[in-house]
Design an enzyme around this catalytic site. Structure first.
Site: not given
Lengths: 555, 555
Positions: A76, A368, A193
């Site tokens: 990122h 995640h 995401e």
């Protein structure tokens, strides 16, 4: 595209893991979200980094109002220096993220000319027609944000990377009340995401790791050597806590570990007791059972600290029989082999090694969200349109199924590729057009001086090497002055292939003489002929296809 | 080493997965067990196969009495043609294994001159001083053997690859009664495979896969495309059974699938109902729900059938929306990325894909015994000495811990590397000496014409390419006749780097002139100097290190 159209696209991160970069365009505003890199696999020979192709942004330079960064992971922020050198726009991010970006800008000597603007989850930025606000999310690095763009046409939400951890290691939870409010206000489009969209259930809490770390520390008899992602400061904190509980000093090894811990301590994200940190040359002043080494290299990176420790190549620090080595991070797909090599080496040094999917259960949790996390986000936001981001096709696909399962209409979900643009006009979304997108290669200092042709050459060279054939020819008579000179590298051993090389030289001489008899004896035609006849001969003899490079010297 | 010493060593398979080859030497007898290859990873650029270095066997050619093969997997038979070309000894194996070996020997045109001798679990071979007998084991291919060598000094057992499957798909169980007898008779040394020594528990039964295959077939609406290891005939049988139950015809795609199924049917290892097999050009004569395609490529091999199907590049066969693709095999570590690419492509074609560790649970079981299987074998054999084989160091290490746990003395276990020899003299075992062992590379037709230097060159070429610098120099005056000629491949785009190349040429001219002023102007010294100065200059300018190849043409 008419006025008042919201256009949304990705320049990286779609159909891939890595180099995340998304953008929202509305009239004269473009907001860029994230600026990541990707590490090349074995198909990108010699390439150091892959970053997004920002041709479109450069063509619309004046529109780009901001680079907003959701969090400080390499995928990122890794392309920020390359991006900012070409497109100097203000960068908005949280304090910890900015700390990591600063390290990069310093290294590239562009810190002073960059405008860095700190935001927090309560910030509200007003731009022409658009306001930008944030919400706090949990992930495997501190200070992560989701973003809300309020446009006259409706609100667009970008989640950043996230999971829902109701008992995070640091007590900083996702702000689910704010998420609920945002959703209630109405979300026209959600970008969320997709990394773990294939995994059922809810991600385990980071706190679980802490308990297992303490258990492993308590059992350990000699030194503890533990490796994790430097940026996972919550996990580093839990390791610090375990060291404290078991009365161990802490040594940091590896450049990124030193850098990131430094940023985290400076800004108050990490609490290390006074006197706990010692330098590596002080290790021998303490009994092994009073020492913890926290190091980089959990992914098996060949040049990182753990790899060097495992081969006895870390000056001044040794892994000894009785020491315990803990991998407090699972291998990212693709890294298993490198991790495996290190584990083998550590065992052969006599260390106890805690690793792998079986035994390290509990020593790593993902940052995640799994399917239930993703569904929770979708449920909070209840968007009209949905674009899954940050993942390979199969993840994006599964994420769309999840969106449908919570009530998003199938025709309102869009699986898009880098460069595909979704245009929303009068609240109707369509994906019809494309802008340039692709990989930009960083190799050494050069950006984009290596492209597909150079990579193709490297690939060919890597498979069967090359043969350089030098012909010295008379300029006037166009004939060979001396025997051809053939040099091979990466093809076969010259010494053991003298006959082959001799045959090749004879073949070349015949080829050139044949050419001279015909009328097309241009240098180009001669070279072409040599490449063809020598290539064919060598393939028949060896089944190899080296690159053949004829060079003609005119005298 | 004195007479009546039993020497045991491996030439492949120790500290690695692949290229298995072990040997037992006793006085004038050497028995070679297995002859496998290994597929190169990305560190072996351009290499096709890696096979064992058999220098020691060639030096002791007359002693080698037999090559005995435990089963027909590539890592146990893949090197047979290369081995037999150099060392033509009789090959002993079961019928199915010989069928697969024959395919290879045919391809290499050495079938006729090879002596192939079929054995079965009841065979007993008598050699000078030594008799060889066998026992049946279960694994993921039919007709697998363990081997017992009866020597005057004691019995040596080699397990082959195995698991204990009490409900195998084909009703051919491991012969545990015979194993018990062998153990009761006394085992001096056990060599046992270690692939899954890190996994707790007992391997699941192959029958479980059958149940899940039928379930997946029953749910499928369109064509079923299913991929597994061709050699796993038990699983192929279960797929055939599922096709029969759901009234589907069967199409085979991929060379190895066709070959292996052919061998299996010929020798009665596979039972396919009459009329079930159809050719690929008949697919369209049947409704999709009446077709199964069984194909190669479960590991994501880029040239195999499944990969080509996933990109629409298999002539005449298409994957359509509504079709179901089943991976009836887990990815072997290292293959995850290639599998992943195929899954992404299949989803984007609209297929339903059953894959991965979550969803395919039950669609694959390992053929290698887990810890409890290994302990059961150790318990049957109750050996005095133990050498774990077939695995990386960490697996060998864990396997030794398992041996200790069932009562083998720690000092009687040996973790050895390829080439390490364990000598047993008067029932005392010691590991003190080494014989040559290593990788032999097969690249195209050549065996061993590629070595470390060639691979190093390929590596260097693959990373930053090369610069060829041609200098035309006068023989008599030793000076440059014309400007140097610099050609790059795989380094940077020439067009965009004209200035760099010009600078390099100027630098070379200066370097050569500097040399001429000094006295050491030999060609070698000039080349050396150019490599150094150009390499340094280029690294400073670009941070790249291309191979620099100066060529001097004397005129």
């Amino acid at each position: 595209m008419s006025a008042n159209t919201i256009s949304v696209f990705g320049l990286g991160g779609l159909n891939e893991i890595g180099k995340n970069m998304y953008a929202i365009e509305y009239n004269d505003n473009i907001f860029v979200i994230d600026c990541g890199n990707k590490f090349p696999d074995e198909n990108f020979l010699g390439i150091d980094l892959i970053i997004p192709d920002i041709t479109y942004l450069l063509e619309n330079k004046d529109k780009v109002k901001a680079l907003i960064i959701t969090h400080g992971h390499e995928d990122h922020i890794g392309a920020t220096p390359y991006f900012l050198k070409k497109l100097n726009v203000p960068v908005y991010a949280t304090r910890f993220t900015l700390g990591l970006v600063e390290l990069k800008l310093k290294e590239h000597k562009i810190l002073r000319e960059t405008e860095l603007i700190e935001v927090n989850p309560d910030s509200n930025l007003e731009f022409d027609q658009i306001s930008v606000s944030f919400f706090k999310v949990s992930h495997s690095i501190p200070d992560c944000l989701g973003i809300v763009f309020k446009t006259p046409e409706g609100n667009i939400v970008h989640t950043g990377d996230f999971k829902f951890d109701l008992t995070p290691a640091n007590d900083r939870k996702s702000d689910i009340h704010k998420m609920a409010e945002i959703g209630k206000e109405g979300v026209l489009l959600l970008l969320s995401e997709s990394t773990n969209a294939e995994r059922p259930g809810l991600t385990p809490s980071e706190q679980m790791v802490g308990e297992h770390v303490i258990e492993a520390f308590t059992k350990a008899k000699g030194k503890v050597i533990i490796s994790t992602f430097a940026s996972n400061i919550h996990r580093v904190q839990q390791i610090v806590d375990a060291a404290k509980r078991t009365n161990r000093k802490l040594v940091l090894l590896g450049r990124s570990m030193l850098n990131v811990v430094d940023v985290a301590m400076q800004h108050g994200y990490l609490d290390v007791p006074d006197g706990m940190l010692i330098e590596q040359d002080q290790i021998n002043e303490f009994a092994p059972e009073n020492v913890t080494i926290l190091c980089t290299g959990s992914q098996g990176e060949p040049l990182a600290a753990l790899s060097r420790l495992s081969t006895g190549n870390f000056r001044g620090v040794e892994v000894l029989p009785g020491d315990t080595v803990i991998f407090a991070a699972g291998p990212i797909p693709g890294n298993e082999k490198n991790v495996s090599k290190i584990v083998n080496n550590l065992f052969s040094l006599g260390a106890k090694v805690v690793y792998g999917s079986e035994s390290s259960k509990g020593l790593h949790v993902s940052g995640h969200g799994y399917q239930e996390d993703l569904k929770l986000m979708l449920t909070f936001m209840q968007p009209k349109y949905f674009i899954p981001i940050h993942g390979e096709y199969r993840m994006l696909h599964q994420h769309c199924l999840l969106a449908e399962s919570i009530g998003v209409a199938k025709e309102n979900t869009f699986i898009i590729d880098n460069g595909d643009v979704v245009d929303i006009e009068s609240t109707i979304a369509r994906q019809t057009r494309k802008i340039p997108a692709g990989n930009t290669y960083v190799d050494g200092i050069g950006i984009d001086d290596v492209g597909e042709i150079v990579l193709r050459d490297r690939k060919k060279l890597s498979e069967d090497g090359m043969l350089v054939i030098v012909l010295t020819m008379s300029k006037t008579e166009k004939k060979l002055i001396s025997a051809p000179d053939t040099i091979s590298r990466g093809f076969v051993y010259m010494r053991e292939s003298e006959q082959l090389i001799e045959d090749v030289n004879n073949l070349i001489t015949r080829t050139v003489m044949g050419q001279q008899k015909s009328n097309e004896n241009s240098w180009g035609a001669i070279k072409q002929d040599i490449r063809k006849s020598v290539g064919k001969y060598i393939f028949n003899q060896t089944k190899k296809k080296p690159m053949i490079l004829p060079i003609i010297i005119e005298v």
